[in-house]
Motif scaffolding. Structure first.
Motif, mmCIF file in Angstrom:
data_model
loop_
_atom_site.group_PDB
_atom_site.id
_atom_site.type_symbol
_atom_site.label_atom_id
_atom_site.label_comp_id
_atom_site.label_asym_id
_atom_site.label_seq_id
_atom_site.Cartn_x
_atom_site.Cartn_y
_atom_site.Cartn_z
ATOM 1 N N CYS A 127 -12.920 37.320 -106.755
ATOM 2 C CA CYS A 127 -14.368 37.427 -106.540
ATOM 3 C C CYS A 127 -15.101 37.496 -107.880
ATOM 4 O O CYS A 127 -14.777 38.299 -108.752
ATOM 5 N N LEU A 128 -16.117 36.625 -108.040
ATOM 6 C CA LEU A 128 -16.780 36.494 -109.336
ATOM 7 C C LEU A 128 -17.447 37.786 -109.826
ATOM 8 O O LEU A 128 -17.244 38.174 -110.978
ATOM 9 N N PRO A 129 -18.240 38.464 -109.015
ATOM 10 C CA PRO A 129 -18.852 39.705 -109.500
ATOM 11 C C PRO A 129 -17.815 40.719 -109.973
ATOM 12 O O PRO A 129 -18.039 41.428 -110.957
ATOM 13 N N LEU A 136 -22.975 34.777 -102.971
ATOM 14 C CA LEU A 136 -23.323 33.743 -101.990
ATOM 15 C C LEU A 136 -22.944 34.186 -100.577
ATOM 16 O O LEU A 136 -23.648 33.914 -99.613
ATOM 17 N N CYS A 152 -17.856 30.541 -100.360
ATOM 18 C CA CYS A 152 -17.366 31.220 -101.569
ATOM 19 C C CYS A 152 -16.855 30.203 -102.588
ATOM 20 O O CYS A 152 -15.904 29.477 -102.326
ATOM 21 N N ALA A 191 -12.346 33.097 -102.664
ATOM 22 C CA ALA A 191 -11.847 34.473 -102.631
ATOM 23 C C ALA A 191 -11.701 34.987 -101.206
ATOM 24 O O ALA A 191 -11.101 36.029 -100.983
HETATM 25 S S1 SF4 Z 1 -19.021 34.271 -102.415
HETATM 26 FE FE1 SF4 Z 1 -16.957 34.699 -103.091
HETATM 27 S S2 SF4 Z 1 -17.138 34.994 -105.269
HETATM 28 FE FE2 SF4 Z 1 -19.178 35.112 -104.462
HETATM 29 S S3 SF4 Z 1 -19.488 37.290 -104.132
HETATM 30 FE FE3 SF4 Z 1 -18.736 36.481 -102.214
HETATM 31 S S4 SF4 Z 1 -16.519 36.736 -102.321
HETATM 32 FE FE4 SF4 Z 1 -17.294 37.014 -104.380
#
Ligand code: SF4
Ligand code: SF4
Lengths: 411, 102, 223
Positions: B38-40, B50, B83, B87
């Motif tokens: 996951c980016l954050p 997103l 995503c 993730a």
């Molecule tokens: S879309 Fe994927 S990368 Fe973005 S916040 Fe959600 S889980 Fe994390």
């Protein structure tokens, strides 16, 4: 303990169908030539099935995909003017959207047949059953036939063409959404050759034809006028008089067609409403559509409790069978009308019609009205029984006139 | 007690958790998050989200790490679709409780 | 009230599944027609509860019951959401059009639904609860004065490969458990109904699923 042998438990060879498929079979058997419809819940399976029939070549018809219900009925009236047997089907908002064209079809005296799968009107949104949609169209000049089960759907559609094409008035065949449209039950599908014997090909009263030019539905002013050939022609009012006259007189045709149907298929429809034990009934339940079946169950329960109860299941709502109703209610002392619709500010539509039929007649029954089943609210036989009991009690207590209907709901 | 107490005179509702009922009951598969992708989480700062934006039931939190309210997640799989880091994967309920446990 | 039909003969068909044939024959002498069935089906959207309700109604009609109806519960349908359907079976025409309130049979296609109270709501005393579950009826730990039948229809279907879009389709298989528990309709009628509803290539696998589920159904009657 009851023992039955195989001989008694007669094996059925038939099949079960839901209301929408029964309707589609009826249309196919009627050899409809032009179909134009726009899908809407809970009607969609009717048109989907018909488009499959056409696609597979089982039904030799032109299936015209349109962008709205208004266009659907516009296509049907136009096709009818050039001599085709036409069909469309819709529900609720779709029927409301057709409103203008309903007047056009009736005013042009075109024998279009329309299936209305009864559904509640928004707002708020609801896709389930009540009869507000078709009742709201009662003044458009269409014959309205309501059905209690899926067998009646297929039979009524076949009869509808014969009626419409005899009296040149469009016919709306109505059945309850989901309660019938999506419920499977045994249906005897008539043989094509028998339907062909029953229903002759369509003979239009007027055909729009370039070889014989005509102006159809021109502006027609209030007063009669003399045309180019010197003939005195109807004004607007005279034409409208003829429409009323056609509906008034259509009772005879409806009964004759229903009787002919019975002679050929063994199921007679020589009536304007279904009578269930009215002979000795002093309490009569009035209901329309599938509710008229549940009402019979309620009447059974009330009979068991010692009340003489019968059921008048309205089949033809337009033309309204005034004289027949008076006759059927002759012995009644209490009439309890259940409506799945309401004319807001007054009462249920069938109640108003029953009351107006009884006005000035020798029947002096107390009439009670209950609004039930709006927006798909389930209506149980025991609730009908409670309502009748409640009415009996209040009448006994001297409450003979209620200004407004009672509702079976949780407010 | 009747229904008048709601004081509405037309059909109405306000966006709120659970307004459409326990949508979690509709689920036949559910999202599983790999927090390491996951980016954050990876950047340790608010970004992406997103899934939070697109979840039609608004049951994903805008937090690090993101959390999903499973009582109302209806298992639509939109979060997994949007995503960018892949993730989120959808796992079938049956695979998770094959033998009649919940 | 019980109606007994002494001989229900299996109908001759061309190709048929062996175990299904055996079953159809062995069933010949103990079909028992009760006077009125109200069956409620519970499943999740996409599991085919409504189709099962319809197949059973069709079979019952072929069996000789004059009145049958099959209906979905009315409302929006969503894949995965709990859905219900109903079948009414009667020797006379069914006049009731309202929804089933007090079923005498409840069929549950997805055991995960058992946690909801409405599943057994209204189930009459001495009625049947039929569940697709690998557990024995006793292990379901359900209080109530109704009979319970269980069968691992999911296993039957996955071993037969009755899988559509990754999901085992248990709606036909569970009919085997229904017949075993209630004896309301014969296998011959079920077979005819299945043949009418499915394309030829899908008939055998569905019949096999019904037969195998019939065999493995565990019954637990209340005393
Ligand atoms: S879309 Fe994927 S990368 Fe973005 S916040 Fe959600 S889980 Fe994390
Ligand atoms: S997007 Fe769909 S699957 Fe993902 S959390 Fe929201 S409801 Fe659940």
């Amino acid at each position: 303990m009851i023992f039955v042998s195989k001989k008694i438990a007669k094996k059925a060879s038939g099949w079960i169908l839901d209301g929408n498929h029964a309707a589609a079979q009826g249309i196919k058997l009627s050899r409809v030539q032009v179909i134009a419809a726009y899908p809407i819940t809970p009607q969609s399976p009717v048109t989907e099935t018909l488009s499959e029939f056409v696609e597979r070549g089982e039904l030799d018809a032109e299936y015209i995909a349109v962008e709205s219900e208004h266009s659907a009925l516009a296509v049907c009236t136009s096709a009818s003017i050039v001599g085709a047997r036409t069909f469309t089907a819709t529900s609720a908002h779709g029927l409301a959207y057709m409103h203008e064209m309903l007047h056009w079809a009736a005013g042009s005296r075109l024998p279009v047949v329309l299936v209305c799968v009864n559904r509640a009107m928004g707002a708020p949104w609801n896709v389930l059953n009540d009869q507000q949609d078709s009742i709201s169209q009662r003044d458009t000049g269409w014959i309205q036939i309501y059905t209690r089960n899926n067998q009646e759907i297929i039979d009524s559609i076949i009869q509808a063409y014969k009626i419409a094409e005899s009296v040149y008035v469009p016919v709306m065949v109505c059945y309850d959404g989901y309660v019938l449209s999506h419920t499977e039950m045994p249906v005897d599908v008539p043989a094509q050759k028998d339907v062909d014997r029953f229903l002759p090909p369509y003979r239009p009263h007027t055909i729009l034809d370039p070889a014989n030019p005509k102006n159809y539905n021109l502006v027609t002013l209030a007063n009669p006028r003399v045309n180019a050939e010197g003939v005195l022609c109807h004004g607007y009012m005279e034409l409208r008089y003829l429409l009323q006259e056609a509906l008034q007189n259509s009772r005879e045709t409806i009964i004759r067609v229903g009787q002919e149907f019975g002679e050929l298929f063994g199921r007679s429809y020589a009536n304007m409403f279904w009578e269930n034990r009215l002979d000795d009934a002093d309490v009569v339940i009035v209901a329309m559509g599938s509710l008229a079946m549940e009402a019979i169950v309620a009447a059974d329960m009330l009979r068991e409790a010692g009340h003489k109860v019968g059921v008048l299941g309205l089949r033809v709502f337009r033309p309204f069978p005034k004289a027949d109703v008076i006759k059927a209610l002759k012995k009644s002392r209490l009439v309890v009308v259940f409506d799945k619709n309401i004319s807001y500010g007054l009462e249920g539509a069938t109640c108003s019609e029953i009351k107006s039929a009884l006005y000035g007649s020798s029947v002096s029954a107390v009439v009670r009205n209950f609004i039930v089943g709006l927006g798909g609210r389930d209506v149980k036989a025991r609730e009908l029984v409670d309502a009748v009991n409640k009415s009996l009690l209040s009448v006994k207590e001297g409450d003979l006139n209620k200004e407004y209907p009672e509702w079976i709901c949780d407010i | 007690m009747g229904t008048r107490d709601c004081q509405h005179i037309c059909g109405e509702s306000s966006p709120a958790v659970g307004e459409a009922g326990k949508t979690g009951e509709w689920r036949d598969s559910f999202p599983v998050i790999d927090q390491e992708k996951c980016l954050p989480v990876r950047q340790n700062k608010p970004s992406c989200f997103l899934c939070w934006l697109y979840c039609p039931d608004a049951v994903i939190s805008r937090t690090i790490p993101i959390k999903i309210n499973m009582e109302y997640c209806k298992g639509c799989g939109i979060c997994a679709q949007v995503c960018p880091a892949h993730a989120i994967t959808m796992v079938h309920e049956e695979e998770f409780c094959p033998n009649g446990t919940d | 009230m019980q109606l007994m039909v002494d001989t229900i003969e299996p109908v001759a068909f061309g190709t048929r599944n062996d175990s299904f044939l055996r079953l159809a024959e062995s069933q010949k002498y103990h079909l028992c027609m009760q006077d009125y069935y109200e069956i409620r089906w519970h499943g999740r959207g996409g599991q085919g509860a409504i189709t099962a309700a319809k197949i059973l109604a069709q079979a019952a009609y072929l069996e000789g019951y004059q009145g049958v109806t099959a209906a979905p519960s009315f409302g929006a349908e969503r894949r995965g959401a709990p859905v219900s359907a109903s079948t009414r079976i009667s020797p006379q025409t069914v006049m009731v059009v309202s929804q089933v309130e007090d079923p005498n049979v409840v069929v549950v296609l997805d055991h995960t639904l058992l946690k909801y109270e409405e599943i057994t709501s209204g189930l009459v005393r001495g009625g049947w609860l039929i569940v697709n579950s690998w557990r024995h009826p006793k292990e379901l730990d359900l209080g109530g004065d109704f009979n319970i039948a269980t069968a691992d229809a999911t296993r039957v279907c996955s071993s037969l490969g009755l899988i559509v879009a990754g999901l085992t389709v248990v709606n036909t298989a569970i009919l085997g458990a229904f017949i075993r528990a209630t004896k309301a309709v014969g296998m011959a009628s079920i077979e005819k109904a299945i043949r009418a509803r499915f394309p030829n290539r899908e008939v055998d696998i569905n019949l096999a699923a019904i037969a195998q589920t019939y065999e493995i159904t565990k019954l637990e009657k209340i005393r």
